[in-house]
Design a protein around this motif. Structure first.
Motif, PDB file in Angstrom:
ATOM      1  N   LEU A 182      18.911   9.911 -27.182  1.00 56.99           N
ATOM      2  CA  LEU A 182      18.832   9.095 -26.330  1.00 56.99           C
ATOM      3  C   LEU A 182      19.004   7.637 -26.540  1.00 56.99           C
ATOM      4  N   ALA A 228      20.132   6.295 -29.513  1.00 57.87           N
ATOM      5  CA  ALA A 228      21.304   6.373 -29.836  1.00 57.87           C
ATOM      6  C   ALA A 228      22.450   6.155 -29.068  1.00 57.87           C
ATOM      7  N   LYS A 229      22.230   7.062 -27.843  1.00 57.40           N
ATOM      8  CA  LYS A 229      23.104   6.915 -26.981  1.00 57.40           C
ATOM      9  C   LYS A 229      23.121   5.179 -26.327  1.00 57.40           C
ATOM     10  N   SER A 256      25.183   3.024 -28.473  1.00 55.35           N
ATOM     11  CA  SER A 256      26.610   3.256 -28.358  1.00 55.35           C
ATOM     12  C   SER A 256      26.992   2.267 -27.244  1.00 55.35           C
TER      13      SER A 256
END
Lengths: 791, 168
Positions: free
Chosen positions: B122, B124-125, B128
């Protein structure tokens, strides 16, 4: 409910010595002792036999009564709800859409809402009183809301005291129930939640001696026989409510003396075994009140929803009277088919109630003038959403036993958005008709399926399993596995773009004919759709124009294993054959599976398993399970970004440019067409800024549909998007990506002054570093200086 | 020297329109790649002098309903009902699916629940979608470092910590 369980569960084991049985048995024993005398035996033996058979039969009935009571009482189907509508200032929702939601929730339109579940509208202003509702995460009390809309957006929302409200969640619309095939749908009610007047009505209309008889009311039977003789036909029934219950629980609707006897015997057994309250509750929940296709409407709870789309406790006097009137003959007095007859019957009930002093003359007169208030019939089968419910059922089966699903009264909160579902269904069926006409195809032969999901998080919003979406049947969205054709290409290209040292968007690919040898010595020579060779083409163009030969060359170069592995990471867990034809889509997938692949693209490389369920609650309101939002990064954000830019190009200037007839260019949607051999399958998959959608068109007999992806599925896809308020697709550029000017002819680095130069995204460090000739030509001392600074 | 060059270049850039979107101007920041690639970040470092100033910490921006849901999540978290808090944040994400701060909030709740793998994904999300919000990116890397460490993956934890430090 609880009391029933106690009463019925206990005697389950010692079933063979029920209360009535011992008496019969002892009589037969006595009979046997006297068999020595032959004279007597002539009379006794047959008598004993009859008694024994009767005894055994009664035992059998007793067993049947108890198991029947138990089975039926406990089989409460799972209730399935759609997503709750979130209301907040700024929400994209029109007054019309909110009205549609109110209709789904069974809220009534009034001039001013004084009671819950009612609303009024004056142009762009809507006032509503909501119902209290138990969500998975807690109880929400009923609210008074004053809503103001501006141009398709909820502009302001205040409560009764004029205080602005940031966010209100409406209750979830019920979208169906899950019940076993041999069972019935039901909305069980408890005695204490039933309007008191309904009990009074039932007793005065159906069974005046209910509290005093033992199952059979001889006086009522004689009265009925007399009335029927007088009238020369059956005009009156003498069955008690207990007898009617027995009939509903165990017997067919065929009229015969034998059935009548059985009914009476069972009524007597029921009365011995259960209390009057229990019998009344069972009656309320079992009585047959109508038919909806193959679904029988049993019980007042379900009937109330079926006829009025409202819970029983919200029904007023005339509506309750209508339901009670229907009992005598649900098809005879069907208020949808015979409204006049049903109205007369209702008023007759009201007359009786008045005569018995249950309602006043004024109440009676007012009720008799009221309209029937029956809502238009929904789609058959109890749910308008069979394909979506099918998905819910399958996802539930991973975690629950089938019998839990159909009998434990679970409340399942799903992700279904009825508004989007409705629009998707309409888009699909209307467009198919137009396509058949336009392409002169045989009428009614085309089939189609569609799946719409949220890009982020993967919640499934709509599933359409065929062109007649309201009917259960072959669910093509889940079960029609067809070759996906060019829809596979983005997987091949992503596998390549994940190797930035070897491939970028401007890498030259050869589109010259290729022959691929199989292990068995066969040779495969793929051809382009237009049967032309395009020589050397940049990678992005090969995808935008969907060139087959260049794609096969690319895929063979990348390696089938890489492509297959990536397909697995994207969520396809079925075994897929590693053959070169895979690169052109020789893999059969369902629209749902394709949606999973494209969801990962749409979410920038983060896969979220497609989910149809958010939460499950037990019948008693306790939390059972959440299906949470999960993500896992299965492809680097940078590579997916390049792919998505390329998929935008497909729509802007490639094989999907036909979408511009449906959607504004500003939306920048991304997508890919797919067509299989002999035009058997027409596919389109793509995404806007918030939703991913997949459409398939083909025929059930697998004959050619006669449409390419762009001629067929693309159009339905465009229709769906157009109808559902798409958000523009703005792709946030990941840190790992830079934009570089490139000369498209040579594929070399250029700058903005080179004629025809285009800017392309590259994974940092992977852009071409050789300058194109135009750069040198454009060089003058100043720009050289310039370049040194900015390069 | 460099500053002088820029001063010289700016008026020229202004009169030739395509210059506005020349590659060098476009290349965004010196921030390293979100998933490895140290040579790439070195290359980024070379151009960093010409980049716009690193954006100051931006206060998280939420719409009113999302702010209300995050407040509710905080209340639920304080009452030790983490499951309910997760539910509220997920509701917020349905309203603002691309708000990196909301994703980060979900990541930290998962971390608190001991779901380290999920927390890392999450975060990493969130990264992004974080764009130029350096502070948020740093917080996400820190969270990932803790997640990796808790899950016993010390190599990844150290790598994530190094990433976090680059955002100071």
């Amino acid at each position: 409910m609880a009391t029933f369980r106690k009463n019925t569960r206990k005697p389950r084991k010692p079933a063979r010595n029920g209360k009535k049985a011992p008496a019969k048995r002892s009589r037969t024993k006595r009979g046997r002792r006297r068999t020595g005398r032959s004279r007597l035996s002539r009379f006794v033996v047959p008598l004993v036999l009859v008694a024994a058979i009767t005894g055994v039969y009664l035992l059998y009935l007793d067993h049947k009564v108890r198991t029947g009571f138990q089975g039926n009482r406990h089989a409460v189907p799972a209730q399935v709800y759609g997503r709750p509508l979130e209301l907040y200032p700024g929400a994209k929702i029109s007054p019309g859409q909110l009205e549609a939601e109110f209709q789904r929730l069974g809220y009534r339109k009034v001039t001013y809402p004084k009671r819950p579940a009612a609303w009024s509208r004056n142009r762009d202003r809507i006032i509503v009183r909501t119902r209290p509702f138990t969500f998975w995460d807690g109880q929400a009390s009923g609210r008074y809301l004053d809503l103001d809309f501006r141009g398709g957006v909820l502009n302001s929302m205040v409560d009764g005291k004029g205080r602005p409200q940031a966010l209100v969640r409406l209750e979830t619309p019920k979208v169906g129930s899950i019940y076993a095939a041999h069972n019935e749908d039901r909305v069980p009610v408890d005695l204490d939640e039933v309007p008191e007047i309904l009990i009074g009505m039932l007793i005065s209309i159906e069974d005046r001696a209910f509290y005093s008889h033992h199952g059979v009311d001889l006086k009522a039977i004689l009265r009925a026989v007399w009335a029927n003789l007088k009238a020369g036909g059956v005009v009156q029934g003498g069955s008690t409510m207990t007898q009617q219950l027995a009939k509903n629980l165990y017997l067919t609707r065929k009229k015969s003396l034998w059935r009548k006897l059985n009914e009476a015997a069972m009524a007597l057994i029921i009365e011995r075994r259960f209390s009057k309250d229990e019998i009344l509750t069972a009656y309320l929940n079992e009585i047959y009140l109508g038919q909806d296709g193959s679904r029988a409407i049993h019980g007042f709870g379900l009937a109330s929803h079926f006829y009025f789309n409202r819970p029983l406790d919200e029904l007023d006097l005339p509506k309750l009277a209508l339901l009670v009137g229907i009992i005598r003959g649900p098809s005879l007095y069907d208020p949808r088919i015979h409204p006049e007859r049903a109205g007369k019957r209702r008023n007759l009930v009201l007359d009786v109630l008045h005569r018995q002093g249950i309602v006043t003359a004024e109440q009676k007169n007012r009720a008799a003038k009221a309209p029937l208030g029956v809502v238009k019939r929904g789609k058959k089968g109890g749910s308008g959403y069979p394909a979506f419910l099918d998905l819910v059922r399958r996802q539930m089966r991973r975690d629950y036993r089938p019998e839990d699903l159909t009998s434990e009264g679970l409340r399942i909160f799903t992700t279904l958005d009825p508004e989007i579902q409705q629009q998707t269904e309409t888009a699909l069926s209307e467009r198919l008709r137009k396509l058949e006409k336009r392409h002169r195809l045989p009428v009614g032969k085309l089939e189609a399926a569609a799946v719409v999901a949220r890009s982020e998080g993967g919640e499934v919003l709509a599933v359409v399993g065929g062109r007649r979406a309201g009917y259960a049947g072959f669910n093509r969205a889940l079960d029609a596995r067809r070759p996906i054709g060019s829809l596979i290409k983005p997987v091949v290209y992503l596998a390549a773009l994940m190797l930035p040292d070897r491939y970028n968007l401007v890498t030259k690919l050869s589109d010259d004919p290729i022959r691929v040898g199989g292990k068995d010595g066969s040779v495969w020579s793929p051809r382009n759709f237009d049967h032309k060779n395009h020589g050397e083409v940049p990678l992005h163009l090969a995808l935008a124009k969907s060139y087959n030969v260049a794609t096969v060359r690319l895929g063979m170069d990348v390696g089938l294993k890489r492509v297959l592995d990536l397909l697995g990471h994207l969520g396809i867990d079925r075994p897929v054959q590693a053959i070169p034809a895979l690169l052109l889509g020789a893999v059969s997938l369902s629209p749902l599976e394709v949606a999973q692949i494209y969801q990962t693209f749409a979410a920038g490389g983060f896969r979220s398993p497609l989910r149809a369920i958010r939460e499950v609650q037990a019948a008693d309101g306790s939390k059972l399970q959440r299906y949470p939002l999960t993500v896992s990064q299965v492809a680097p954000a940078g590579s997916v970004y390049l792919l998505n830019r390329n998929l935008q190009e497909v729509v802007r200037s490639g094989t999907a440019k036909g979408l511009s007839a449906f959607l504004s260019d500003q939306l920048n949607v991304a997508g890919k067409t797919g067509t299989t051999n002999d035009l058997k399958d027409s596919w389109f998959a793509g995404f806007s800024g918030n939703r991913v959608a997949v459409v398939w068109i083909g025929r059930d007999d697998n004959k050619p549909a006669g449409l390419t992806g762009a001629q067929g599925a693309l159009r339905i896809w465009g229709d769906i998007m157009r109808r559902t308020d798409p958000v523009p697709l703005d792709l946030p550029r990941p840190e790992s990506v830079e934009a570089v000017w490139v000369d498209p002819m040579s594929g070399l680095r250029a700058d903005a002054r080179c004629e025809g130069a285009q800017e392309f995204p590259f994974i940092r460090g992977s852009a071409p570093d050789t300058d194109a000739s135009c750069v040198a030509e454009a060089n003058d001392p100043l720009s050289t200086l310039f370049k040194r600074i900015f390069k | 020297m460099m500053i002088w060059l820029i001063v010289l270049a700016l008026p020229i850039g202004a009169c030739s329109t395509p210059m506005r979107s020349s590659p060098a101007m476009r290349s965004s920041s010196s921030l390293p790649d979100d998933r490895g690639g140290s040579d790439q970040s070195r290359k980024g470092a070379r151009t960093s002098a010409y980049e716009p100033q690193a954006s100051a910490a931006i206060a998280p921006q939420y719409s009113l309903p999302v702010a209300a849901l995050l407040e509710e999540a905080s209340r639920q978290e304080a009452a030790k009902d983490l499951t309910a808090a997760v539910g509220s944040v997920e509701r917020a994400l349905r309203i603002e699916p691309r708000n990196a701060h909301v994703w980060h909030r979900l990541a930290s709740l998962r971390m608190k629940q001991g779901q380290y793998g999920m927390a890392v994904e999450l975060a990493a999300k969130s990264n992004s979608l974080a764009g130029g919000d350096a502070e948020l990116v740093r917080d996400n890397w820190r969270l990932m470092a803790r997640g990796y460490r808790a899950a016993g993956d010390s190599d990844s934890a150290e790598a994530a910590e190094r990433k976090a430090q680059a955002y100071r």
